[in-house]
Design a protein around this motif. Structure first.
Motif, mmCIF file in Angstrom:
data_model
loop_
_atom_site.group_PDB
_atom_site.id
_atom_site.type_symbol
_atom_site.label_atom_id
_atom_site.label_comp_id
_atom_site.label_asym_id
_atom_site.label_seq_id
_atom_site.Cartn_x
_atom_site.Cartn_y
_atom_site.Cartn_z
ATOM 1 N N MET A 98 0.839 -1.196 0.000
ATOM 2 C CA MET A 98 0.000 0.000 0.000
ATOM 3 C C MET A 98 0.875 1.247 0.000
ATOM 4 S SD MET A 98 -2.712 1.343 2.900
ATOM 5 C CE MET A 98 -3.726 -0.117 2.837
ATOM 6 N N ASN A 99 0.497 2.221 -0.816
ATOM 7 C CA ASN A 99 1.165 3.525 -0.833
ATOM 8 C C ASN A 99 0.232 4.576 -0.254
ATOM 9 O OD1 ASN A 99 3.424 2.472 -2.089
ATOM 10 N ND2 ASN A 99 2.706 2.969 -4.141
ATOM 11 N N LEU A 100 0.775 5.465 0.539
ATOM 12 C CA LEU A 100 -0.026 6.519 1.163
ATOM 13 C C LEU A 100 0.606 7.873 0.918
ATOM 14 C CD1 LEU A 100 -2.256 7.599 3.057
ATOM 15 C CD2 LEU A 100 -0.739 7.093 4.987
ATOM 16 N N HIS A 101 -0.186 8.796 0.361
ATOM 17 C CA HIS A 101 0.174 10.205 0.289
ATOM 18 C C HIS A 101 -0.629 10.939 1.358
ATOM 19 C CE1 HIS A 101 2.539 10.038 -3.372
ATOM 20 N NE2 HIS A 101 2.659 11.348 -3.349
ATOM 21 N N LEU A 102 0.063 11.590 2.267
ATOM 22 C CA LEU A 102 -0.573 12.325 3.353
ATOM 23 C C LEU A 102 -0.341 13.813 3.109
ATOM 24 C CD1 LEU A 102 -2.015 11.310 5.975
ATOM 25 C CD2 LEU A 102 0.135 11.722 7.166
ATOM 26 N N LEU A 103 -1.390 14.532 2.739
ATOM 27 C CA LEU A 103 -1.283 15.959 2.444
ATOM 28 C C LEU A 103 -1.705 16.751 3.670
ATOM 29 C CD1 LEU A 103 -0.757 18.182 0.318
ATOM 30 C CD2 LEU A 103 -3.163 17.979 -0.346
ATOM 31 N N VAL A 104 -0.761 17.526 4.227
ATOM 32 C CA VAL A 104 -1.021 18.249 5.476
ATOM 33 C C VAL A 104 -0.683 19.729 5.281
ATOM 34 C CG1 VAL A 104 -0.695 18.251 7.970
ATOM 35 C CG2 VAL A 104 -0.282 16.151 6.669
ATOM 36 N N PRO A 105 -1.633 20.541 4.841
ATOM 37 C CA PRO A 105 -1.381 21.980 4.730
ATOM 38 C C PRO A 105 -1.115 22.591 6.106
ATOM 39 C CG PRO A 105 -3.389 21.349 3.550
ATOM 40 C CD PRO A 105 -2.988 20.175 4.379
ATOM 41 N N ALA A 106 -0.147 23.505 6.154
ATOM 42 C CA ALA A 106 0.197 24.250 7.380
ATOM 43 C C ALA A 106 0.685 23.334 8.500
ATOM 44 C CB ALA A 106 -0.978 25.104 7.858
ATOM 45 N N LEU A 107 1.373 22.248 8.134
ATOM 46 C CA LEU A 107 1.980 21.421 9.183
ATOM 47 C C LEU A 107 2.990 22.231 9.977
ATOM 48 C CD1 LEU A 107 2.447 18.677 10.549
ATOM 49 C CD2 LEU A 107 4.141 18.181 8.775
ATOM 50 N N PHE A 108 3.685 23.152 9.301
ATOM 51 C CA PHE A 108 4.617 24.052 9.981
ATOM 52 C C PHE A 108 3.989 25.444 10.063
ATOM 53 C CE2 PHE A 108 7.358 20.941 7.696
ATOM 54 C CZ PHE A 108 7.779 20.249 8.824
ATOM 55 N N TRP A 109 4.141 26.077 11.206
ATOM 56 C CA TRP A 109 3.572 27.409 11.409
ATOM 57 C C TRP A 109 4.161 28.381 10.385
ATOM 58 C CZ3 TRP A 109 -0.536 29.148 13.708
ATOM 59 C CH2 TRP A 109 -0.661 30.506 14.007
ATOM 60 N N PRO A 110 3.324 29.181 9.708
ATOM 61 C CA PRO A 110 3.833 29.997 8.601
ATOM 62 C C PRO A 110 4.746 31.149 9.004
ATOM 63 C CG PRO A 110 1.501 30.442 9.009
ATOM 64 C CD PRO A 110 1.851 29.252 9.837
ATOM 65 N N ASP A 111 4.701 31.568 10.240
ATOM 66 C CA ASP A 111 5.526 32.689 10.691
ATOM 67 C C ASP A 111 6.818 32.157 11.310
ATOM 68 O OD1 ASP A 111 6.652 34.976 11.656
ATOM 69 O OD2 ASP A 111 5.026 35.488 13.040
ATOM 70 N N ALA A 112 7.892 32.208 10.547
ATOM 71 C CA ALA A 112 9.174 31.706 11.045
ATOM 72 C C ALA A 112 9.703 32.525 12.210
ATOM 73 C CB ALA A 112 10.202 31.699 9.919
ATOM 74 N N GLY A 113 9.148 33.704 12.410
ATOM 75 C CA GLY A 113 9.587 34.558 13.509
ATOM 76 C C GLY A 113 8.968 34.203 14.848
ATOM 77 N N LEU A 114 8.246 33.067 14.892
ATOM 78 C CA LEU A 114 7.625 32.644 16.140
ATOM 79 C C LEU A 114 8.065 31.214 16.481
ATOM 80 C CD1 LEU A 114 5.558 33.696 18.269
ATOM 81 C CD2 LEU A 114 3.775 32.531 16.947
ATOM 82 N N PRO A 115 9.370 31.019 16.733
ATOM 83 C CA PRO A 115 9.865 29.650 16.993
ATOM 84 C C PRO A 115 9.305 29.045 18.273
ATOM 85 C CG PRO A 115 11.569 31.288 17.461
ATOM 86 C CD PRO A 115 10.441 32.035 16.808
ATOM 87 N N ASP A 116 8.884 29.878 19.230
ATOM 88 C CA ASP A 116 8.370 29.351 20.493
ATOM 89 C C ASP A 116 7.067 28.599 20.339
ATOM 90 O OD1 ASP A 116 10.521 30.317 21.835
ATOM 91 O OD2 ASP A 116 9.499 32.029 22.745
ATOM 92 N N ILE A 117 6.440 28.684 19.178
ATOM 93 C CA ILE A 117 5.167 27.982 19.002
ATOM 94 C C ILE A 117 5.349 26.471 19.111
ATOM 95 C CG2 ILE A 117 5.252 27.732 16.471
ATOM 96 C CD1 ILE A 117 2.226 28.585 16.561
ATOM 97 N N TYR A 118 6.568 25.971 18.886
ATOM 98 C CA TYR A 118 6.826 24.529 18.969
ATOM 99 C C TYR A 118 7.240 24.092 20.376
ATOM 100 C CZ TYR A 118 6.949 25.081 13.905
ATOM 101 O OH TYR A 118 6.634 25.378 12.607
ATOM 102 N N ARG A 119 7.399 25.029 21.283
ATOM 103 C CA ARG A 119 7.889 24.690 22.625
ATOM 104 C C ARG A 119 6.899 23.770 23.337
ATOM 105 N NH1 ARG A 119 9.817 29.588 26.238
ATOM 106 N NH2 ARG A 119 11.413 29.535 24.593
ATOM 107 N N ASP A 120 7.420 22.702 23.927
ATOM 108 C CA ASP A 120 6.645 21.742 24.720
ATOM 109 C C ASP A 120 5.607 20.968 23.905
ATOM 110 O OD1 ASP A 120 8.035 22.593 27.010
ATOM 111 O OD2 ASP A 120 6.577 24.179 27.386
ATOM 112 N N LEU A 121 5.741 20.970 22.582
ATOM 113 C CA LEU A 121 4.866 20.139 21.761
ATOM 114 C C LEU A 121 5.435 18.716 21.741
ATOM 115 C CD1 LEU A 121 3.822 22.197 18.594
ATOM 116 C CD2 LEU A 121 2.302 21.121 20.256
ATOM 117 N N SER A 122 4.669 17.763 22.206
ATOM 118 C CA SER A 122 5.109 16.372 22.224
ATOM 119 C C SER A 122 4.566 15.670 20.976
ATOM 120 C CB SER A 122 4.593 15.678 23.487
ATOM 121 O OG SER A 122 4.984 14.321 23.498
ATOM 122 N N LEU A 123 5.468 15.417 20.025
ATOM 123 C CA LEU A 123 5.074 14.834 18.740
ATOM 124 C C LEU A 123 5.995 13.672 18.373
ATOM 125 C CD1 LEU A 123 4.693 18.252 16.865
ATOM 126 C CD2 LEU A 123 2.824 16.887 17.835
#
Length: 346
Positions: free
Chosen positions: A1-26
């Protein structure tokens, strides 16, 4: 089986806000991406990616309107060979020194309200002998068949949501007509009793329409997929146009696995998209946590079990997409250690 997973905005668009990823458990997402090879592509957005995947060429616009009629159109309303354009209801408001657009994700409207507003527009343009008819086929999705009116070049509604519109109005050789029509509609809707009632009840007024996605029905879109899993209207439309199985998106990968047979599957996870467009950092983080629980964790477990011959995750951004691909053999490369998601977002 092949899977294409399309995820728009997986990364926050504002690179000037790196703290948005803080404490995200992924851990599942980070482990999955760590096994992948990656490359970058230029991106024109979700609609452009979907059209490109199905071999649909850009006309003056990406032809979203005629394609979406496959889902929204009644038996007596078919795209045919006519030029169609979306004329979706929007709310315009002033922020600082610019006019900002909000689409239907920030307001509610019934079909009766949509019909009342478009009735006024249709009466006005019929009286002025302009062959413009607005069709509110869904409360938030209005259409217009264009016959004698010159075709437009427009910006996608998704490009304009929560942004100033001054530089994003219809452009090109026919821009004078379309910009004039845009202003005329604002004047007609501004004083409508329905909008006065909405304003009195603290609801956003519907004071304009946004023209976008115009074109004629493309010939024979082709699908590289066995099945499309999505709640996105354009994805469903392209599935219908290419005669590909379409299934509404299940709430989790575990439920998806119960129904997915062998083949090549496209799954569109767009829960992050609107949150990013409207700069809802808290909502984006919470939605990403939910995707980790309901999709990435089960998919990572399936990958380790050898379910996929190939899995591809497309992290679709505003200007660039990051493509992560792993074959079955790559998923066994234990030396590829996971990194924080913020590393890939840079």
């Amino acid at each position: 089986m092949n899977l294409h997973l399309l995820v728009p905005a997986l990364f926050w668009p504002d690179a000037g806000l790196p703290d948005i990823y803080r404490d995200l458990s992924l851990p599942a997402l980070e482990n999955l991406i760590a096994k992948c090879s990656s490359d970058d592509d230029e991106s024109e957005g979700l609609e452009a990616w979907l059209c490109g995947a199905f071999g649909v060429a850009k006309q003056q616009d990406w032809p979203v309107a005629p394609l979406a009629l496959l889902v929204d159109g009644a038996e007596d309303i078919k795209a045919g060979n006519d030029y169609w354009i979306r004329a979706d209801p929007v709310h315009l408001h002033i922020e600082r020194d610019q006019i900002v657009l909000a689409d239907s994700r920030v307001f509610r409207m019934s079909l009766q309200e949509a019909e009342a507003l478009t009735s006024v527009l249709n009466q006005h343009f019929a009286a002025s002998n302009q062959e413009l008819v607005f069709l509110p086929l869904r409360p938030d999705r209005w259409y217009m068949r264009v016959t004698k009116t010159p075709a437009a070049k427009t910006h996608l509604l998704s490009e304009v949501a929560n942004r100033g519109i001054n530089e994003l109005l219809p452009f090109g050789v026919n821009q004078t007509f379309w910009r004039g029509l845009f202003n005329e509609i604002q004047m007609l809707l501004h004083s409508h009793p329905l909008n006065q009632s909405r304003e009195a009840h603290g609801e956003p007024v519907i004071n304009s329409t946004w023209f976008w996605g115009g074109g004629v029905m493309p010939e024979s879109p082709s699908s590289p997929y066995t099945s499309i899993w999505s709640n996105n209207v354009l994805a469903r439309s392209l599935a219908l146009a290419s005669r590909t199985d379409h299934i509404p998106l299940p709430p989790s990968a575990a439920m998806w696995q119960q129904s997915a047979a062998s083949g090549h599957h496209l799954v569109v996870l767009d829960a992050l998209y609107g949150k990013a467009q409207y700069a809802d950092a808290y909502g984006w983080r919470e939605s990403l946590k939910e995707l980790e629980r309901s999709w990435f964790a089960p998919l990572w477990a399936m990958s380790r079990q050898g379910l996929f011959d190939r899995i591809t995750l497309i992290a679709l951004g505003e200007c660039k997409s990051k493509n992560f691909t792993a074959r079955r053999v790559d998923l066994r490369k234990f030396w590829r250690r996971p990194k924080p998601i913020s590393i890939y977002a840079r």
